[in-house]
Design an enzyme around this catalytic site. Structure first.
Site, short mmCIF file in Angstrom:
data_model
loop_
_atom_site.label_atom_id
_atom_site.label_comp_id
_atom_site.label_asym_id
_atom_site.label_seq_id
_atom_site.Cartn_x
_atom_site.Cartn_y
_atom_site.Cartn_z
N SER A 194 40.10 42.65 40.40
CA SER A 194 41.51 43.05 40.46
C SER A 194 41.60 44.56 40.36
O SER A 194 40.73 45.22 39.78
CB SER A 194 42.29 42.41 39.30
OG SER A 194 43.62 42.91 39.22
N TYR A 209 43.47 40.70 30.18
CA TYR A 209 43.24 40.47 31.61
C TYR A 209 42.53 41.67 32.24
O TYR A 209 41.56 41.52 32.99
CB TYR A 209 44.58 40.23 32.30
CG TYR A 209 44.47 39.98 33.79
CD1 TYR A 209 44.09 38.74 34.28
CD2 TYR A 209 44.75 40.99 34.71
CE1 TYR A 209 43.99 38.50 35.65
CE2 TYR A 209 44.65 40.77 36.08
CZ TYR A 209 44.27 39.52 36.54
OH TYR A 209 44.17 39.30 37.89
N LYS A 213 38.76 41.60 33.99
CA LYS A 213 38.50 41.93 35.39
C LYS A 213 37.58 43.14 35.53
O LYS A 213 36.77 43.21 36.46
CB LYS A 213 39.83 42.17 36.12
CG LYS A 213 40.67 40.92 36.27
CD LYS A 213 39.95 39.84 37.08
CE LYS A 213 40.81 38.64 37.37
NZ LYS A 213 40.15 37.64 38.22
#
Length: 303
Positions: A194, A209, A213
């Site tokens: 991402s 998150y 990533k």
């Protein structure tokens, strides 16, 4: 035992480190150059050959919008067999049925798999190899996201995000790589990372998150270095904000406006815009692409 931990210190300073091996690139190695396109092919034929996807693929998070779009693209480019791994396959019953209808010559199977469970993953990979004949491609789409201020985040939320996004991707890659080594076939692994792994998102707080990533970006480097000698290429794709159900709803309107205003192209991406890079990495066209990350974000990363 001697005082001051001397035996432990002796063991530490006298240990032998394992060493990775790199391919020599010879014609007999698993990293030898691919053969050229057959000379009898037309220009159109060579174009098709260049982006042909061969063999069978496992896609984790296979009931999600992006994963299903990627699956369709790989099938369009020649994929023979497909295994969709997910915990909630029923939510995608209709689009999975559509894939079977649209690609009757491809064998498409589904398996209920928790990417946090190494035993479950290993069993599913073995079953897939038996049913499809081989496992040649892995695309790791499984992931979760949460937007919580770091001061308020629970340990459980942090661990769950890391377990699914980071550890889960590693466990799936490890199980598939072991299968590829047993097959002596090589293959390709693609992590869905991402832009969140490259920079801090704004305005939403999502430290867990983002870190999960970012870990994938370095994991693909490490695995590419270790597994290239087996003919296994490991790469990643870093999507920007994509126009899926995850980014819908009135409650996200302000955030969507911020994302669009900070993007040179002024919008989110649509799922099919990820399929080109995915096909590239999984096809003959990507045969010398290894340890790479392809950012697909409309240029948002420049800010």
């Amino acid at each position: 035992m001697a005082q001051n931990g001397e035996p432990a210190r002796d063991a530490l300073v006298n240990r032998q480190l394992p060493e990775m091996q790199l391919s020599d690139g010879s014609s007999s190695s698993m990293t030898a150059p691919p053969p050229p396109a057959p000379p009898y092919l037309s220009g159109e034929g060579r174009a098709v050959y260049r982006f042909n996807v061969e063999g069978n693929a496992i896609i984790t998070g296979g009931a999600g919008t992006l994963a299903l779009e990627g699956a369709r693209a790989l099938l369009e480019h020649g994929l023979s067999g497909l295994a969709l791994f997910d915990l909630n396959l029923q939510q995608a019953a209709d689009p999975i049925a559509a894939l079977r209808t649209d690609f009757p010559d491809a064998k498409i199977i589904t398996k209920k798999v928790d990417v946090r469970d190494a035993e479950s993953i290993g069993a599913a990979v073995n079953e897939t190899a038996g049913q499809l004949g081989s496992v040649d491609i892995l695309c790791c789409f499984a992931g979760v996201v949460g937007c919580t201020h770091a001061l308020d985040m629970s340990v459980d939320e942090w661990k769950r995000t890391m377990d699914i996004n980071s550890t889960g991707s590693f466990l799936c890659a490890q199980a598939v790589a072991r299968q590829m080594v047993d097959q002596n076939s090589g293959g390709t692994i693609v992590f869905i990372a991402s832009i969140s792994g490259h920079r801090v998102n704004f305005p939403q707080p999502q430290a867990a998150y983002n870190v999960s990533k970012a870990s994938l970006l370095h994991l693909k480097n490490c695995l590419a270095a270790e597994w290239s000698r087996y003919g296994i290429r490991v790469n990643s794709i870093s999507p920007g904000y994509m126009d899926t159900i995850l980014n819908e709803g009135a409650g996200l309107e302000r955030a969507r406006n911020v994302w669009a205003n900070r993007n040179p192209m002024g919008r989110m991406g649509v799922p099919q815009e990820l399929t080109g890079p995915l096909v590239l990495l999984c096809s003959a066209a990507g045969s010398y692409i290894n340890a790479a990350d392809i950012v697909v974000d409309g240029g948002a990363i420049v800010f």
